[in-house]
Design a protein around this motif. Sequence first.
Motif, PDB file in Angstrom:
ATOM      1  N   SER A 260     -30.972 -74.082  23.657  1.00 21.77           N
ATOM      2  CA  SER A 260     -30.926 -75.490  24.050  1.00 21.77           C
ATOM      3  C   SER A 260     -30.032 -76.304  23.122  1.00 21.77           C
ATOM      4  O   SER A 260     -29.319 -77.206  23.584  1.00 21.77           O
ATOM      5  CB  SER A 260     -32.332 -76.087  24.106  1.00 21.77           C
ATOM      6  OG  SER A 260     -32.916 -76.079  22.832  1.00 21.77           O
ATOM      7  N   VAL A 261     -30.017 -76.005  21.839  1.00 27.31           N
ATOM      8  CA  VAL A 261     -29.127 -76.697  20.902  1.00 27.31           C
ATOM      9  C   VAL A 261     -27.666 -76.367  21.227  1.00 27.31           C
ATOM     10  O   VAL A 261     -26.804 -77.254  21.212  1.00 27.31           O
ATOM     11  CB  VAL A 261     -29.471 -76.338  19.441  1.00 27.31           C
ATOM     12  CG1 VAL A 261     -28.387 -76.791  18.480  1.00 27.31           C
ATOM     13  CG2 VAL A 261     -30.809 -76.943  19.056  1.00 27.31           C
ATOM     14  N   THR A 262     -27.401 -75.115  21.543  1.00 27.37           N
ATOM     15  CA  THR A 262     -26.041 -74.711  21.900  1.00 27.37           C
ATOM     16  C   THR A 262     -25.580 -75.401  23.181  1.00 27.37           C
ATOM     17  O   THR A 262     -24.459 -75.906  23.251  1.00 27.37           O
ATOM     18  CB  THR A 262     -25.965 -73.182  22.064  1.00 27.37           C
ATOM     19  OG1 THR A 262     -26.417 -72.556  20.860  1.00 27.37           O
ATOM     20  CG2 THR A 262     -24.562 -72.730  22.381  1.00 27.37           C
ATOM     21  N   ILE A 263     -26.447 -75.448  24.167  1.00 25.05           N
ATOM     22  CA  ILE A 263     -26.098 -76.126  25.422  1.00 25.05           C
ATOM     23  C   ILE A 263     -25.877 -77.612  25.188  1.00 25.05           C
ATOM     24  O   ILE A 263     -24.933 -78.205  25.719  1.00 25.05           O
ATOM     25  CB  ILE A 263     -27.177 -75.864  26.495  1.00 25.05           C
ATOM     26  CG1 ILE A 263     -27.117 -74.405  26.929  1.00 25.05           C
ATOM     27  CG2 ILE A 263     -26.999 -76.797  27.687  1.00 25.05           C
ATOM     28  CD1 ILE A 263     -28.258 -73.996  27.836  1.00 25.05           C
ATOM     29  N   ALA A 264     -26.711 -78.235  24.375  1.00 20.13           N
ATOM     30  CA  ALA A 264     -26.551 -79.659  24.069  1.00 20.13           C
ATOM     31  C   ALA A 264     -25.237 -79.914  23.344  1.00 20.13           C
ATOM     32  O   ALA A 264     -24.539 -80.900  23.625  1.00 20.13           O
ATOM     33  CB  ALA A 264     -27.729 -80.153  23.234  1.00 20.13           C
ATOM     34  N   ALA A 265     -24.873 -79.037  22.420  1.00 21.60           N
ATOM     35  CA  ALA A 265     -23.609 -79.194  21.695  1.00 21.60           C
ATOM     36  C   ALA A 265     -22.417 -79.035  22.646  1.00 21.60           C
ATOM     37  O   ALA A 265     -21.442 -79.799  22.564  1.00 21.60           O
ATOM     38  CB  ALA A 265     -23.524 -78.177  20.559  1.00 21.60           C
ATOM     39  N   LEU A 266     -22.491 -78.066  23.537  1.00 19.60           N
ATOM     40  CA  LEU A 266     -21.409 -77.884  24.509  1.00 19.60           C
ATOM     41  C   LEU A 266     -21.290 -79.082  25.449  1.00 19.60           C
ATOM     42  O   LEU A 266     -20.176 -79.515  25.773  1.00 19.60           O
ATOM     43  CB  LEU A 266     -21.616 -76.602  25.303  1.00 19.60           C
ATOM     44  CG  LEU A 266     -21.422 -75.298  24.521  1.00 19.60           C
ATOM     45  CD1 LEU A 266     -21.802 -74.101  25.379  1.00 19.60           C
ATOM     46  CD2 LEU A 266     -19.996 -75.181  24.031  1.00 19.60           C
ATOM     47  N   LEU A 267     -22.414 -79.633  25.872  1.00 24.58           N
ATOM     48  CA  LEU A 267     -22.387 -80.824  26.710  1.00 24.58           C
ATOM     49  C   LEU A 267     -21.810 -82.022  25.954  1.00 24.58           C
ATOM     50  O   LEU A 267     -21.072 -82.827  26.532  1.00 24.58           O
ATOM     51  CB  LEU A 267     -23.782 -81.148  27.228  1.00 24.58           C
ATOM     52  CG  LEU A 267     -24.291 -80.269  28.359  1.00 24.58           C
ATOM     53  CD1 LEU A 267     -25.747 -80.596  28.673  1.00 24.58           C
ATOM     54  CD2 LEU A 267     -23.440 -80.438  29.590  1.00 24.58           C
TER      55      LEU A 267
ATOM     56  N   ALA B  74     -18.930 -92.171  21.020  1.00 26.70           N
ATOM     57  CA  ALA B  74     -19.875 -93.292  20.995  1.00 26.70           C
ATOM     58  C   ALA B  74     -21.085 -92.992  21.884  1.00 26.70           C
ATOM     59  O   ALA B  74     -22.225 -93.295  21.512  1.00 26.70           O
ATOM     60  CB  ALA B  74     -19.186 -94.567  21.446  1.00 26.70           C
ATOM     61  N   LEU B  75     -20.845 -92.394  23.052  1.00 21.67           N
ATOM     62  CA  LEU B  75     -21.954 -92.037  23.941  1.00 21.67           C
ATOM     63  C   LEU B  75     -22.864 -90.984  23.314  1.00 21.67           C
ATOM     64  O   LEU B  75     -24.089 -91.086  23.386  1.00 21.67           O
ATOM     65  CB  LEU B  75     -21.415 -91.536  25.279  1.00 21.67           C
ATOM     66  CG  LEU B  75     -20.776 -92.575  26.191  1.00 21.67           C
ATOM     67  CD1 LEU B  75     -20.121 -91.891  27.380  1.00 21.67           C
ATOM     68  CD2 LEU B  75     -21.800 -93.577  26.650  1.00 21.67           C
ATOM     69  N   VAL B  76     -22.276 -89.979  22.723  1.00 20.81           N
ATOM     70  CA  VAL B  76     -23.066 -88.909  22.104  1.00 20.81           C
ATOM     71  C   VAL B  76     -23.868 -89.461  20.924  1.00 20.81           C
ATOM     72  O   VAL B  76     -25.057 -89.138  20.769  1.00 20.81           O
ATOM     73  CB  VAL B  76     -22.157 -87.735  21.670  1.00 20.81           C
ATOM     74  CG1 VAL B  76     -22.914 -86.742  20.816  1.00 20.81           C
ATOM     75  CG2 VAL B  76     -21.576 -87.047  22.892  1.00 20.81           C
ATOM     76  N   VAL B  77     -23.253 -90.307  20.110  1.00 24.31           N
ATOM     77  CA  VAL B  77     -23.966 -90.894  18.969  1.00 24.31           C
ATOM     78  C   VAL B  77     -25.104 -91.787  19.462  1.00 24.31           C
ATOM     79  O   VAL B  77     -26.219 -91.736  18.927  1.00 24.31           O
ATOM     80  CB  VAL B  77     -22.988 -91.671  18.061  1.00 24.31           C
ATOM     81  CG1 VAL B  77     -23.730 -92.514  17.050  1.00 24.31           C
ATOM     82  CG2 VAL B  77     -22.057 -90.702  17.361  1.00 24.31           C
ATOM     83  N   ALA B  78     -24.850 -92.601  20.486  1.00 21.02           N
ATOM     84  CA  ALA B  78     -25.900 -93.470  21.021  1.00 21.02           C
ATOM     85  C   ALA B  78     -27.055 -92.636  21.590  1.00 21.02           C
ATOM     86  O   ALA B  78     -28.231 -92.964  21.379  1.00 21.02           O
ATOM     87  CB  ALA B  78     -25.325 -94.379  22.093  1.00 21.02           C
ATOM     88  N   PHE B  79     -26.743 -91.561  22.292  1.00 22.75           N
ATOM     89  CA  PHE B  79     -27.777 -90.685  22.828  1.00 22.75           C
ATOM     90  C   PHE B  79     -28.592 -90.050  21.698  1.00 22.75           C
ATOM     91  O   PHE B  79     -29.819 -89.996  21.761  1.00 22.75           O
ATOM     92  CB  PHE B  79     -27.138 -89.590  23.699  1.00 22.75           C
ATOM     93  CG  PHE B  79     -28.125 -88.621  24.267  1.00 22.75           C
ATOM     94  CD1 PHE B  79     -28.936 -88.983  25.328  1.00 22.75           C
ATOM     95  CD2 PHE B  79     -28.238 -87.346  23.742  1.00 22.75           C
ATOM     96  CE1 PHE B  79     -29.857 -88.094  25.856  1.00 22.75           C
ATOM     97  CE2 PHE B  79     -29.149 -86.447  24.254  1.00 22.75           C
ATOM     98  CZ  PHE B  79     -29.960 -86.822  25.315  1.00 22.75           C
TER      99      PHE B  79
END
Length: 96
Positions: free
Chosen positions: A9-16, A44-49
Motif C-alpha cells: 500500500s505504501v508503494t502504491i501510494a508513492a506511485l500514485l 502541493a496536492l500530495v503535500v495537502a493530502f
Amino acid sequence: MSRFLFLLSVTIAALLAVLVSAMNAAGVDIELAFFHVAAPLGIALVVAFTIGMLAGLLWRAHWMAELLRERGRLRRALRLAESQARNAAAAGDKPV
C-alpha cells in the motif's frame, strides 16, 4: 502478511503521488500567514493530502485515547459495584 500489505500500500501510494505530480506540473503560489511558496500543483496536492491524512491520524489517536480512558473508568466502576454487591450479599443485606 500484514507487513507485505503495508509495504504494498505504501508503494502504491508513492506511485500514485508520482503520477499526480507528473500530471499536474503547472505552478501554484501558496500564501500562508507566515510565508509564501511557489510549487508545482502536483506536489502541493500530495503535500495537502499527506497533511490531511496526518491530521486525521492524530485526531483518531486522540479519540482512541479518550475511548480507552473511558473504558478503564467504566471497568473500575464495575469492579467497585460488583465488590459492593458481593459484600452486601455476604452480609445478608439487600443490594442497593
